[in-house]
Design a protein around this motif. Structure first.
Motif, PDB file in Angstrom:
ATOM      1  N   SER A  86     -18.054   6.248 -42.624  1.00  0.00           N
ATOM      2  CA  SER A  86     -18.425   4.895 -42.215  1.00  0.00           C
ATOM      3  C   SER A  86     -19.585   4.942 -41.231  1.00  0.00           C
ATOM      4  CB  SER A  86     -17.233   4.119 -41.649  1.00  0.00           C
ATOM      5  OG  SER A  86     -16.348   4.962 -41.012  1.00  0.00           O
ATOM      6  N   ALA A  87     -19.644   6.020 -40.431  1.00  0.00           N
ATOM      7  CA  ALA A  87     -20.811   6.181 -39.556  1.00  0.00           C
ATOM      8  C   ALA A  87     -22.074   6.302 -40.398  1.00  0.00           C
ATOM      9  CB  ALA A  87     -20.652   7.417 -38.679  1.00  0.00           C
ATOM     10  N   LEU A  88     -21.952   7.098 -41.450  1.00  0.00           N
ATOM     11  CA  LEU A  88     -23.088   7.303 -42.351  1.00  0.00           C
ATOM     12  C   LEU A  88     -23.483   5.979 -43.009  1.00  0.00           C
ATOM     13  CD1 LEU A  88     -24.751   9.709 -43.240  1.00  0.00           C
ATOM     14  CD2 LEU A  88     -23.298   9.922 -45.233  1.00  0.00           C
ATOM     15  N   ALA A  89     -22.457   5.253 -43.445  1.00  0.00           N
ATOM     16  CA  ALA A  89     -22.728   3.977 -44.114  1.00  0.00           C
ATOM     17  C   ALA A  89     -23.446   3.022 -43.168  1.00  0.00           C
ATOM     18  CB  ALA A  89     -21.431   3.356 -44.612  1.00  0.00           C
ATOM     19  N   SER A  90     -22.986   2.975 -41.917  1.00  0.00           N
ATOM     20  CA  SER A  90     -23.628   2.027 -41.009  1.00  0.00           C
ATOM     21  C   SER A  90     -25.053   2.463 -40.716  1.00  0.00           C
ATOM     22  CB  SER A  90     -22.831   1.858 -39.720  1.00  0.00           C
ATOM     23  OG  SER A  90     -22.351   3.083 -39.272  1.00  0.00           O
ATOM     24  N   PHE A  91     -25.245   3.788 -40.700  1.00  0.00           N
ATOM     25  CA  PHE A  91     -26.620   4.263 -40.521  1.00  0.00           C
ATOM     26  C   PHE A  91     -27.506   3.796 -41.671  1.00  0.00           C
ATOM     27  CE2 PHE A  91     -29.807   7.377 -41.790  1.00  0.00           C
ATOM     28  CZ  PHE A  91     -30.671   7.223 -40.730  1.00  0.00           C
ATOM     29  N   VAL A  92     -26.935   3.930 -42.869  1.00  0.00           N
ATOM     30  CA  VAL A  92     -27.724   3.552 -44.039  1.00  0.00           C
ATOM     31  C   VAL A  92     -28.062   2.064 -43.994  1.00  0.00           C
ATOM     32  CG1 VAL A  92     -27.580   3.213 -46.525  1.00  0.00           C
ATOM     33  CG2 VAL A  92     -27.007   5.418 -45.539  1.00  0.00           C
ATOM     34  N   ILE A  93     -27.079   1.256 -43.557  1.00  0.00           N
ATOM     35  CA  ILE A  93     -27.336  -0.178 -43.450  1.00  0.00           C
ATOM     36  C   ILE A  93     -28.464  -0.428 -42.450  1.00  0.00           C
ATOM     37  CG2 ILE A  93     -26.362  -2.354 -42.626  1.00  0.00           C
ATOM     38  CD1 ILE A  93     -23.655  -1.275 -43.819  1.00  0.00           C
ATOM     39  N   LEU A  94     -28.397   0.306 -41.354  1.00  0.00           N
ATOM     40  CA  LEU A  94     -29.432   0.193 -40.330  1.00  0.00           C
ATOM     41  C   LEU A  94     -30.797   0.573 -40.905  1.00  0.00           C
ATOM     42  CD1 LEU A  94     -29.025  -0.178 -37.055  1.00  0.00           C
ATOM     43  CD2 LEU A  94     -29.999   2.115 -37.073  1.00  0.00           C
ATOM     44  N   ALA A  95     -30.778   1.708 -41.625  1.00  0.00           N
ATOM     45  CA  ALA A  95     -32.022   2.201 -42.213  1.00  0.00           C
ATOM     46  C   ALA A  95     -32.565   1.185 -43.206  1.00  0.00           C
ATOM     47  CB  ALA A  95     -31.782   3.538 -42.894  1.00  0.00           C
ATOM     48  N   TRP A  96     -31.636   0.612 -43.977  1.00  0.00           N
ATOM     49  CA  TRP A  96     -32.006  -0.413 -44.948  1.00  0.00           C
ATOM     50  C   TRP A  96     -32.756  -1.539 -44.248  1.00  0.00           C
ATOM     51  CZ3 TRP A  96     -30.671  -0.999 -50.260  1.00  0.00           C
ATOM     52  CH2 TRP A  96     -31.037  -2.218 -50.807  1.00  0.00           C
ATOM     53  N   ASP A  97     -32.134  -1.978 -43.170  1.00  0.00           N
ATOM     54  CA  ASP A  97     -32.701  -3.070 -42.405  1.00  0.00           C
ATOM     55  C   ASP A  97     -34.110  -2.723 -41.945  1.00  0.00           C
ATOM     56  OD1 ASP A  97     -31.986  -5.646 -41.536  1.00  0.00           O
ATOM     57  OD2 ASP A  97     -32.130  -4.905 -39.477  1.00  0.00           O
TER      58      ASP A  97
ATOM     59  N   VAL B 107     -29.077  10.677 -49.193  1.00  0.00           N
ATOM     60  CA  VAL B 107     -30.411  10.557 -49.794  1.00  0.00           C
ATOM     61  C   VAL B 107     -30.492   9.362 -50.739  1.00  0.00           C
ATOM     62  CG1 VAL B 107     -32.088  11.691 -51.269  1.00  0.00           C
ATOM     63  CG2 VAL B 107     -30.884  13.010 -49.547  1.00  0.00           C
ATOM     64  N   LEU B 108     -29.485   9.228 -51.609  1.00  0.00           N
ATOM     65  CA  LEU B 108     -29.554   8.149 -52.604  1.00  0.00           C
ATOM     66  C   LEU B 108     -29.659   6.763 -51.980  1.00  0.00           C
ATOM     67  CD1 LEU B 108     -27.296   9.234 -55.595  1.00  0.00           C
ATOM     68  CD2 LEU B 108     -29.759   9.404 -55.283  1.00  0.00           C
ATOM     69  N   PRO B 109     -28.734   6.398 -51.058  1.00  0.00           N
ATOM     70  CA  PRO B 109     -28.872   5.055 -50.497  1.00  0.00           C
ATOM     71  C   PRO B 109     -30.167   4.867 -49.722  1.00  0.00           C
ATOM     72  CG  PRO B 109     -27.022   6.231 -49.500  1.00  0.00           C
ATOM     73  CD  PRO B 109     -27.538   7.092 -50.585  1.00  0.00           C
ATOM     74  N   TYR B 110     -30.633   5.948 -49.097  1.00  0.00           N
ATOM     75  CA  TYR B 110     -31.876   5.797 -48.342  1.00  0.00           C
ATOM     76  C   TYR B 110     -33.045   5.550 -49.296  1.00  0.00           C
ATOM     77  CZ  TYR B 110     -35.404   6.450 -44.785  1.00  0.00           C
ATOM     78  OH  TYR B 110     -36.458   6.249 -43.940  1.00  0.00           O
ATOM     79  N   LEU B 111     -33.041   6.289 -50.385  1.00  0.00           N
ATOM     80  CA  LEU B 111     -34.083   6.071 -51.388  1.00  0.00           C
ATOM     81  C   LEU B 111     -34.038   4.633 -51.893  1.00  0.00           C
ATOM     82  CD1 LEU B 111     -34.133   9.283 -53.611  1.00  0.00           C
ATOM     83  CD2 LEU B 111     -35.894   8.451 -52.076  1.00  0.00           C
TER      84      LEU B 111
ATOM     85  N   PHE C 151     -21.635  18.961 -51.602  1.00  0.00           N
ATOM     86  CA  PHE C 151     -23.068  18.722 -51.540  1.00  0.00           C
ATOM     87  C   PHE C 151     -23.409  17.403 -52.239  1.00  0.00           C
ATOM     88  CE2 PHE C 151     -27.367  19.150 -53.181  1.00  0.00           C
ATOM     89  CZ  PHE C 151     -28.041  19.473 -52.020  1.00  0.00           C
ATOM     90  N   LEU C 152     -22.784  17.224 -53.398  1.00  0.00           N
ATOM     91  CA  LEU C 152     -23.033  16.020 -54.175  1.00  0.00           C
ATOM     92  C   LEU C 152     -22.605  14.773 -53.398  1.00  0.00           C
ATOM     93  CD1 LEU C 152     -24.265  16.403 -56.924  1.00  0.00           C
ATOM     94  CD2 LEU C 152     -22.095  15.716 -57.942  1.00  0.00           C
ATOM     95  N   LEU C 153     -21.449  14.891 -52.756  1.00  0.00           N
ATOM     96  CA  LEU C 153     -20.929  13.774 -51.969  1.00  0.00           C
ATOM     97  C   LEU C 153     -21.918  13.414 -50.862  1.00  0.00           C
ATOM     98  CD1 LEU C 153     -18.185  12.113 -51.603  1.00  0.00           C
ATOM     99  CD2 LEU C 153     -17.869  13.581 -49.630  1.00  0.00           C
ATOM    100  N   LEU C 154     -22.347  14.434 -50.130  1.00  0.00           N
ATOM    101  CA  LEU C 154     -23.288  14.204 -49.037  1.00  0.00           C
ATOM    102  C   LEU C 154     -24.583  13.610 -49.566  1.00  0.00           C
ATOM    103  CD1 LEU C 154     -22.820  17.393 -46.885  1.00  0.00           C
ATOM    104  CD2 LEU C 154     -22.507  15.034 -46.160  1.00  0.00           C
ATOM    105  N   PHE C 155     -25.051  14.184 -50.671  1.00  0.00           N
ATOM    106  CA  PHE C 155     -26.302  13.719 -51.255  1.00  0.00           C
ATOM    107  C   PHE C 155     -26.203  12.248 -51.626  1.00  0.00           C
ATOM    108  CE2 PHE C 155     -29.233  13.086 -54.780  1.00  0.00           C
ATOM    109  CZ  PHE C 155     -30.401  13.628 -54.251  1.00  0.00           C
ATOM    110  N   SER C 156     -25.078  11.898 -52.264  1.00  0.00           N
ATOM    111  CA  SER C 156     -24.990  10.525 -52.745  1.00  0.00           C
ATOM    112  C   SER C 156     -24.700   9.543 -51.610  1.00  0.00           C
ATOM    113  CB  SER C 156     -23.945  10.402 -53.856  1.00  0.00           C
ATOM    114  OG  SER C 156     -22.782  11.055 -53.477  1.00  0.00           O
ATOM    115  N   PHE C 157     -24.256  10.060 -50.461  1.00  0.00           N
ATOM    116  CA  PHE C 157     -24.049   9.151 -49.338  1.00  0.00           C
ATOM    117  C   PHE C 157     -25.233   9.109 -48.396  1.00  0.00           C
ATOM    118  CE2 PHE C 157     -19.669   8.832 -50.544  1.00  0.00           C
ATOM    119  CZ  PHE C 157     -19.315   7.592 -50.060  1.00  0.00           C
TER     120      PHE C 157
END
Ligand SMILES: Nc1ncnc2c1ncn2[C@@H]1O[C@H](COP(=O)(O)OP(=O)(O)O)[C@@H](O)[C@H]1O
Ligand SMILES: [Mg+2]
Lengths: 228, 392
Positions: B265-276, B369-373, B361-367
Motif C-alpha cells: 500500500s505504501a508502494l501504491a500510494s507512491f504510485v498515486i503520488l507519482a501519477w499526480d 515500473v508498470l504503473p509508473y510507465l 521480481f515480477l510482482l515488484l515489476f508490476s507494482f
C-alpha cells in the motif's frame, strides 16, 4: 513546386457554439522562388492561411496544393511527414527551447529523421556560419540575445533544406535594426531559390523592395486590388 | 527519404536522457523515493523467502513424528515409559525422548530454548559445532549452546556458568561446544544438554520427558504410523514434519503477508503520488511537445520519448532498490528482524541467503515500473495527440 489554393475555407470548432469562420473561400497561387507578403490586421486569418500552406492542418474545404501534392485530404500523419520535407517555419515567438543548446535546437527536426549526431553537426555547421552564430552553438538558447534567437529560429527552419520558407509575423518582437537584418537574411534565401511567404502587417516587411507581391487579407477573405 | 529506424530510436533515447538531465532535481527526487519504496518491499520479500528457506532446513533436522502429551488441551510432560508402547509399532526406526523447555534468564532478560536429549543421541546427531571440548561427547554438566546465547550471557571464552532451578538453587554447567551458524533459527536461542541435566534444571520427575521424537524407516509410512500412534495413545498430540512445516509457513506467511500488504500500500500510494506529479503535464512540457510535433516528431515519437524517460527512472529505481535490498538481507536484514522474529527476545543472529524468485521480481515489476510507465505515458498520449498548430 508551387502553392495553389482553390476556394479554401477554414472553420475552427465547426458545429460548436465557438465556431469561427477564419477563412472564407480563398483562392491564390504562389509561384516558385517568389517572396510574398500576407498582409492584414490581427485576426484577419494570416496565421490560419499560413498554417494551411505550411501543411500544419488541412483546410475544412477547398483544394490546397503544396509543391506537387494535394494536401487537402492528407491524414495528419502524412501531413507531418510531408511538412518535414517541404516546409521551414519561423514562428512569431521563435518557439525555441530555452534549456537546449543553440545547436540542439537547430538540429531538432533531424531527430525523427534518424540522422546521426555526427551528421547533425555536419549539417548545422554551414548554417551556423552563414547566420554568424557559430560562437554561440553550445550556449543554452535561453541565454542568447533576441537577434541571435531569431537567427537560431531561421537556422532551424532551414536545417532540412525545404523549398518553402514560411514566417509568421517574424519582426513582431524585433527592433528596426534586427527587423532589417532579418529581411536581409530572408532576401538572401530568396536569391538562393527558396519560396518565401511572410505573414506580417509590419511596413518594414510589406514594403521591402524584394517583396514580389503583397496579398491583402481581411476577415478571412482576400482583398482584391482595386482596378485602376 | 530513407529513415534509419535504429538511429531514430537512438536519437529519441538520447533526447530522453537529456530531458531527464534537464529536470534532474525532480527526477532525482522521484528516483530516491521510488528506490526506497522498492528497497523496503524487496527486502521484505527477500527476507521472507530466505526465512522460509531456513525453516525448510530446520525441518530437515526435525523428526518424522513428534509425540506430545496433552492434558486439558495443554502440553504436559509424560513418562519415558511410553517408549515401551511404541516399540510394538512396526516401521519405527528410532525413538528419542526429549525435554523441550524454555528458560527465562532474568539477569539478561532473555528466553532460551533448553533441549534435553539422551547423551548417546546427542553424540549420534553430530551437530555442526565450533569451540568443541576434547571429548566431543556431551557428558553430564556439559551443554552445547548457540553463539547468540553465549554472547548474551557474556561468557566469552569462559566455559563455566550456572542456571537456576525453579526453587532458585543453582545448577552449574560447562560449555562443551557452540553450534556453528548453519542451524541458526532453531539454535539461535538454544541450549542443548543431556536429559538428566534438563530434568534437574526444570525439576521434573524422574523418567519425565516433554515429548518423544520418532524416526520412521519408510517416509511414505509417516502418516500411517502417526495415525496408529494417535489411536493407541488418545491422550497425545502426534505431529508430523509436514504439519510442522505448515505451521511455520502459516506463521511466516501471515507475518510477511501482513507486512507485504502494508508495504504494497505504501508502494501504491507512491504510485498515486507519482501519477499526480507526472500526469499534470506542466505548461512548459506541453509547449515542448507542441514544438516537437511541429518540427516533425510523430505521435509515436513523443510516446517513445516518454516511455524512455519514465522507463529509465523506474527501471533504475528497481535495480537500485533490489540491489540495496539484496545487500540488506545478505547482511542480516536488520530492518525487518523485529517484525519477522518478534517472538524471541534474544534476536538470533540470522545467517540468511537472499533468494529472489522470478515471481517476486515480477510482482515488484508490476507494482512499480508498470504503473509508473502508465502514469507517465497515458497523459503524454493525450498531449502527444495535441495538434501541432497549438504553438503557432
Ligand atoms: N485554434 C483556433 N481555434 C479557434 N479559433 C481560432 C484558432 N486560431 C485562430 N482562430 C480565430 O480565427 C481567426 C483568424 O485567426 P488568425 O489566423 O490567427 O489571424 P491572424 O494571424 O491574422 O491574427 C481569429 O478570429 C481567431 O480568433
Ligand atoms: Mg497570427
Amino acid at each position: 513546386m508551387r502553392i495553389e489554393l482553390q476556394n479554401v475555407k477554414k472553420i475552427y470548432n465547426q458545429g460548436m457554439a465557438s465556431e469561427v469562420k477564419a477563412l472564407r473561400s480563398v483562392s491564390l497561387s504562389i509561384e516558385q522562388g517568389a517572396m510574398v507578403c500576407l498582409r492584414g490586421a490581427s485576426g484577419s486569418g494570416k496565421s490560419t492561411l499560413l498554417s494551411i500552406m505550411g501543411c500544419v492542418f488541412p483546410p475544412t474545404s477547398g483544394k490546397a496544393i503544396v509543391g506537387d501534392k494535394q494536401i487537402s485530404r492528407l491524414p495528419d500523419r502524412f501531413l507531418t511527414l510531408y511538412r518535414r520535407e517541404m516546409i521551414g517555419f519561423i514562428f512569431q515567438r521563435f518557439n525555441v527551447l530555452p534549456q537546449l543548446s543553440v545547436i540542439e535546437n537547430i538540429t531538432l527536426p533531424l531527430l525523427p529523421l534518424g540522422v546521426s549526431p555526427k551528421e547533425r553537426v555536419r549539417r548545422a555547421k554551414p548554417l551556423l556560419e552563414k547566420l554568424s552564430i557559430t560562437h554561440r552553438q553550445d550556449f543554452p538558447a535561453g541565454n542568447i540575445s533576441g537577434g541571435e534567437l531569431q537567427r537560431v529560429a531561421i537556422a532551424r527552419a532551414l536545417i532540412n533544406d525545404p523549398p518553402f520558407l514560411l514566417a509568421d509575423e517574424p519582426t513582431a518582437h524585433l527592433d528596426t535594426r534586427l527587423s532589417l537584418e532579418f529581411m536581409d537574411i530572408v532576401c538572401g534565401l530568396k536569391k538562393a531559390g527558396k519560396t518565401v511567404i511572410l505573414a506580417s502587417h509590419d511596413p518594414l516587411v510589406a514594403d521591402h523592395e524584394e517583396v514580389d507581391r503583397i496579398i491583402d487579407i481581411r476577415d478571412g477573405q482576400l482583398v482584391l486590388p482595386k482596378s485602376p | 527519404m530513407q529513415i534509419n529506424p535504429f538511429q531514430r530510436q537512438c536519437n529519441i533515447l538520447d533526447y530522453a536522457l537529456s530531458s531527464l538531465w534537464r529536470r534532474k532535481l525532480k527526477n532525482a527526487g522521484i528516483l530516491v523515493i521510488f528506490s526506497l519504496v522498492i528497497f523496503l518491499v524487496a527486502s521484505f520479500q527477500l527476507l521472507t523467502r530466505s526465512l522460509l528457506g531456513t525453516a525448510d532446513e530446520i525441518l530437515a533436522f526435525a523428526p518424522d513424528i513428534t509425540l506430545q502429551k496433552l492434558s486439558a488441551g495443554r502440553q504436559v510432560d509424560m513418562s519415558e515409559a511410553r517408549l515401551a508402547h511404541l516399540a510394538g509399532i512396526f516401521g519405527i526406526a528410532e525413538t528419542m525422548p526429549r525435554i523441550w523447555g524454555y528458560y527465562f534468564d532474568e539477569t539478561n532478560g532473555a528466553n532460551y530454548t533448553v533441549i534435553g536429549l539422551a547423551e548417546e543421541k546427542i553424540a549420534a546427531a553430530g551437530f555442526p559445532l565450533t569451540g568443541q571440548e576434547e571429548t566431543g561427547f556431551l557428558k553430564r554438566g556439559g551443554v552445547i549452546m548457540s553463539p547468540a546465547v553465549r554472547d548474551n550471557m557474556g561468557l566469552g571464552e569462559r566455559r563455566a556458568f550456572s542456571l537456576f532451578r525453579p526453587d532458585l538453587s543453582q545448577v552449574s554447567f560447562r560449555v562443551a561446544g557452540v553450534f556453528s551458524k548453519e542451524t541458526n533459527l532453531v539454535s539461535g536461542d538454544t541450549i542443548l544438554m543431556c536429559l538428566e541435566d534438563a530434568r534437574d534444571l526444570f525439576a521434573l520427575d524422574d523418567n519425565a520427558v516433554t515429548d518423544i521424537a520418532i524416526y520412521v524407516t519408510n517416509p511414505l509410512e509417516i502418516d500411517n504410523i502417526a495415525r496408529k500412534i494417535a489411536e493407541m495413545m488418545p491422550d497425545t498430540r502426534v505431529l508430523t514434519r509436514s504439519q510442522i512445516r505448515k505451521t511455520y509457513q502459516a506463521v511466516f506467511g501471515w507475518r510477511s503477508g501482513f507486512g507485504s500488504i502494508c508495504l504494497l500500500s505504501a508502494l501504491a500510494s507512491f504510485v498515486i503520488l507519482a501519477w499526480d506529479k507526472a500526469s499534470g503535464l506542466s505548461q512548459e512540457e506541453k509547449r515542448e511537445i507542441g514544438i516537437l510535433k511541429f518540427l516533425g516528431f510523430e505521435t509515436r515519437d513523443i510516446l517513445a520519448l516518454r516511455f524512455w524517460e519514465s522507463g529509465l527512472v523506474s527501471g533504475l529505481a528497481l535495480v537500485i532498490g533490489l540491489t540495496l535490498a539484496y545487500i540488506h538481507v545478505a547482511s542480516g536484514g536488520a530492518l525487518f528482524q523485529p517484525i519477522l522474529l518478534g517472538w524471541s527476545v534474544l534476536r538470533p543472529e540470522l545467517f540468511l541467503t537472499p533468494a529472489l524468485q522470478f515471481s517476486d521480481f515480477l510482482l515488484l515489476f508490476s507494482f512499480s515500473v508498470l504503473p509508473y510507465l502508465a502514469a507517465t505515458i497515458i497523459p503524454a498520449w493525450r498531449s502527444a495527440i495535441i495538434r501541432a498548430d497549438t504553438v503557432i
